[in-house]
Scaffold this active site. Sequence first.
Site, PDB file in Angstrom:
ATOM      1  N   GLY A 117       4.041  -5.805  -3.154  1.00 34.69           N
ATOM      2  CA  GLY A 117       4.643  -5.203  -3.939  1.00 34.69           C
ATOM      3  C   GLY A 117       5.632  -4.424  -5.258  1.00 34.69           C
ATOM      4  N   SER A 118       7.145  -3.612  -4.399  1.00 36.65           N
ATOM      5  CA  SER A 118       7.764  -3.870  -5.821  1.00 36.65           C
ATOM      6  C   SER A 118       9.008  -4.803  -6.710  1.00 36.65           C
ATOM      7  CB  SER A 118       8.880  -2.711  -5.216  1.00 36.65           C
ATOM      8  OG  SER A 118       7.695  -1.344  -5.183  1.00 36.65           O
ATOM      9  N   THR A 119       8.097  -5.678  -5.251  1.00 36.66           N
ATOM     10  CA  THR A 119       8.897  -7.098  -4.905  1.00 36.66           C
ATOM     11  C   THR A 119       8.410  -7.888  -6.769  1.00 36.66           C
ATOM     12  OG1 THR A 119       7.831  -8.538  -3.637  1.00 36.66           O
ATOM     13  CG2 THR A 119       9.981  -7.208  -3.018  1.00 36.66           C
ATOM     14  N   ALA A 120       7.555  -7.457  -7.201  1.00 42.65           N
ATOM     15  CA  ALA A 120       6.819  -8.150  -8.481  1.00 42.65           C
ATOM     16  C   ALA A 120       7.434  -7.697  -9.071  1.00 42.65           C
ATOM     17  CB  ALA A 120       5.018  -8.366  -8.087  1.00 42.65           C
ATOM     18  N   LYS A 121       8.256  -6.600  -9.161  1.00 44.16           N
ATOM     19  CA  LYS A 121       8.450  -6.134 -10.568  1.00 44.16           C
ATOM     20  C   LYS A 121       9.367  -6.954 -11.344  1.00 44.16           C
ATOM     21  CE  LYS A 121       8.068  -1.263  -9.126  1.00 44.16           C
ATOM     22  NZ  LYS A 121       8.213  -0.319  -8.339  1.00 44.16           N
TER      23      LYS A 121
END
Lengths: 590, 401
Positions: free
Chosen positions: A281-285
């Site tokens: 999820g957003s941790t990959a941004k």
Amino acid sequence: MVVFTVIAALLIVICWKLADLQVLNNDALQREGDARTLRKEEIVATRGNIVDRNGEPLAMSTPVVTLWVNPQEVMESPEQAESLAAAFTSLGLDAEQTRKRITDKAASEFLYLKRRVPPAEAKVVLDRKLKGVYAMEEYKRFYPMGEAAVHLVGLTNNDEIGQEGLELAYEDWLKGTPGSRQVVKDRIGRLVRDMGVTASAVPGNDLVLSIDSRLQYLTYKALKEAVALRHAKTGTATVLDARTGEVLAMVSQPSWNPNNRTSRNEEGLVNRSMVDMMEPGSTAKTFTATAALESGKFTPDSIIDTRPVVIDSHLLKDPVAYGPSNLARILAKSSNVGASRVGLELGHEAMLDVLKRVGFGENIGTGFPGEVSGNLPAHDRWSRSDTASMAYGYGFQVNQLQIAQAYSIYANRGIRKPVSLLKVNSPVEGKRVVDAKIAADVVQMLEGVVAKGGTSVAANIPAYHVAGKSGTTWLYVTNHGYDSHNYIAHFAGFAPVDNPRVVIVVSIKQPDTSAGQHVGGGTMSAPVFAQIAAGAMRILNVPPEVPGKTIHAPALTVPRPPVVDEPDADEAPPVLDEVEVGSGNGVTQR
Amino acid sequence: MTTMTMPHTLSTRQYFGDPPLMIMSMLLLTFGLVMMTSASIEVASRTYGDIFYFFKRQLLFLAVGLVMGGAIIMNPMRLWYRSSVLLLFISYLLLVMVLIPGIGHKVNGSSRWISLPGFSLQPSEVAKLFVVVFTAWFLSRHRELVRSSLRGLIYPALLLAPVVGLLLLEPDFGATVVLCLAVMGMLFLGGINLFYMILAGGILGGGAVLAMVTSAYRLHRVTTYLQMMQNPFSEDVVFGDGYQLAQSLIGFGRGEWFGVGLGNSIQKMYFLPEAHTDFVLAIIAEELGLFGVMLLLILFFAFIARALIISRRNEESGRLFAAYLGYGITLLFLGQLVINSAVNVGLLPTKGLTLPFLSYGGSSLIMCMVMVAILLRIDIEHHLYTTQPRAMPPQHMGEVR
């Protein structure tokens, strides 16, 4: 004369036979005799202990006594019935039931009375000197950390053979080699003579883990409370030593106490940090931002449009409009639109390249049973939605330890260090995988995430600067698609920012949303991160950066003021229903 | 003739029987007591919680045997001579009683014991002696008939047939064989016509074969025995009836020259059933080795030779009843010894026969001592007869006619 001849003949025949049996051809007879009397007794070898980095035991073998009876002998001595019944009661057995159990096996010569009794309790029984009651020395595995470490340490079965976790992974290292000694036994199995040791027992080796039990317990407690508070189905947290890549703590929920085996709970044994696959999820941004800076197409100051965008006929929009934002703001607000636009601009290869370098798609290689390596997408033809969803963490699968490893690279400003479950003694040589300047820029953006206006203000702790990124991953439900009621709330980060000591990832899966509460990683997991990080600073004796008070990173300077303070802004569905996910990821249809 | 010069009264009081025989029987009893105890301690401790349980009981039987032996030594042989027919009928009675359920007491499928308070009487042990006494009486009284006519064989055979039949009914094949061999031996020594002898032997042999074939358990023992000869450790044998013999043979094999040492037997630790009774020789072999067994056998055969010499002396001096009784007793000892040791070493199929003086068992031990006492009394009377002819006229015994 005849009589004497007959007598002499008889004497000679018997003497000839005697000489034949006793001296001339006695080898076969002795062999047969030995086969009936010589026995090899096993000498139990102790299994190696599992200890934490400071030598605190996590699994140890303690001597116990197994009591058994020879029903034949017990039946032969009815006069001791009263004393026998008293002995059963002292062992916590039902006297009448046990007596029946023995009576049912009256013809046999071996029956367990009670296995693995504490030596003191067994002594009380043995002191009664009951006929037909015997003792056997054994070892029992004891887990001092109990349910707090069972997911990592694992457990053995009754015969001390590793069944789960590191007990299983390091079975050959931990197990001892039993010795043997030769003994002469009589027909009812009693020892007549000890002929000596034929092979001495070699004890197993101790296994020193990188775990710090204090931190493990702290992490366990924090996670357990959070999972209970949110009525979540599962949860997991991993703490890495930022300097060495060692795992300092690794906990999962639900859990189960391995010292009490009455109700084995398979769910409580799963190490969700290494065995469960999930989309980051957003941790990959964080990695999308890295790719953006590496590409040269973006600088930290580049302004990106965050207005809703149509990708492959799907409209993608953020919960609220963030307006034109730089990369830092996209991370701080966790704008899916912004990340998608960046991703589409970069193309999938640039992002995949970063993901590979920070360790995704590749097995960490701890040797832990069931450890997954996750997978990166390998489409024949990349659609725009494939590329866009990868930019904000969908379409590929990782385990939590891989997220922790990836964030440790930022903690070390671009240096990747191998992750280890075992204690590492020599200084760890890392490998640069991200440019130092770019890594530092990204870390600065991650500080913005926990700053005022970011999604994860709750991650802050007193006296230290922290950095990190929240993420809320919707779960793909088979035959149903992504569902806002089934999600994982992540927070990955490290502290202190300038000289990081710990990297912490917290994931809470499927919290209860029935009461309408619907909160993401920044609200649900960031406080757990803060709790663990604060404790870790104390336990690891890290000098405070700002003594005595909570500090916040300075507010971000952005071209336009933030529209609303929306902590849960990063909660947004992925752009596509048909994002490919592995079967191991999704929850099944309720 | 030095004895002639000694005062007569002093001489009679000082002579208690043949010293070598007395010493040898005392040695056998002592040796037997030690070895029986060694062989029995494990079973005694497990069954009765007292390692000397069998020792104590055997000691008690020994005391009873001494009292009875003393009584026999002090009483003249003519009492035996006069009551010999009565004794035969007592044998009948005892052997019938043992078959009656309630009186007789069954062990392992055979009724061999009559339960008395604190003691079990084995009638076959008693019958063996009484039959021999009767045979001696018959031979001495009807010597000419025996030597000249078939009737001399048929009469005693008819009288002895019930004993044999009753023994087989128990069943106690071992005792039957020993008794028949002893009686045959006595007839042979009594000068029976060799043709009759062979005839009788043929009939008995045929009877023995018939007895074996008609009894399932005896036939089984024989087939087991034949299997044993092939391979004593084949599974059929070891897990079947040959178990006991296999363990006995292991005992012999373990013993080697000088044995594993007194008390160190392993076979007695529940491996060998009846270690202290019928198979005590195997334990002796294991603990004392070939040396120990040979010593025991030499002592035994010396004892038998001495008994034969005593009996022969009586025959030479014309005291026929004493002579034949002595022969009979000697043959009983010899038969028991040879058959028991042959069974122990696997030369004969297993049967329940005790080793005289050594095996545990009241009836056996007491009867051994009674028979030794008779031999001693025979010798005493022969001594008196040869040294003081007038003190004990031959006609009192009635042999010399």
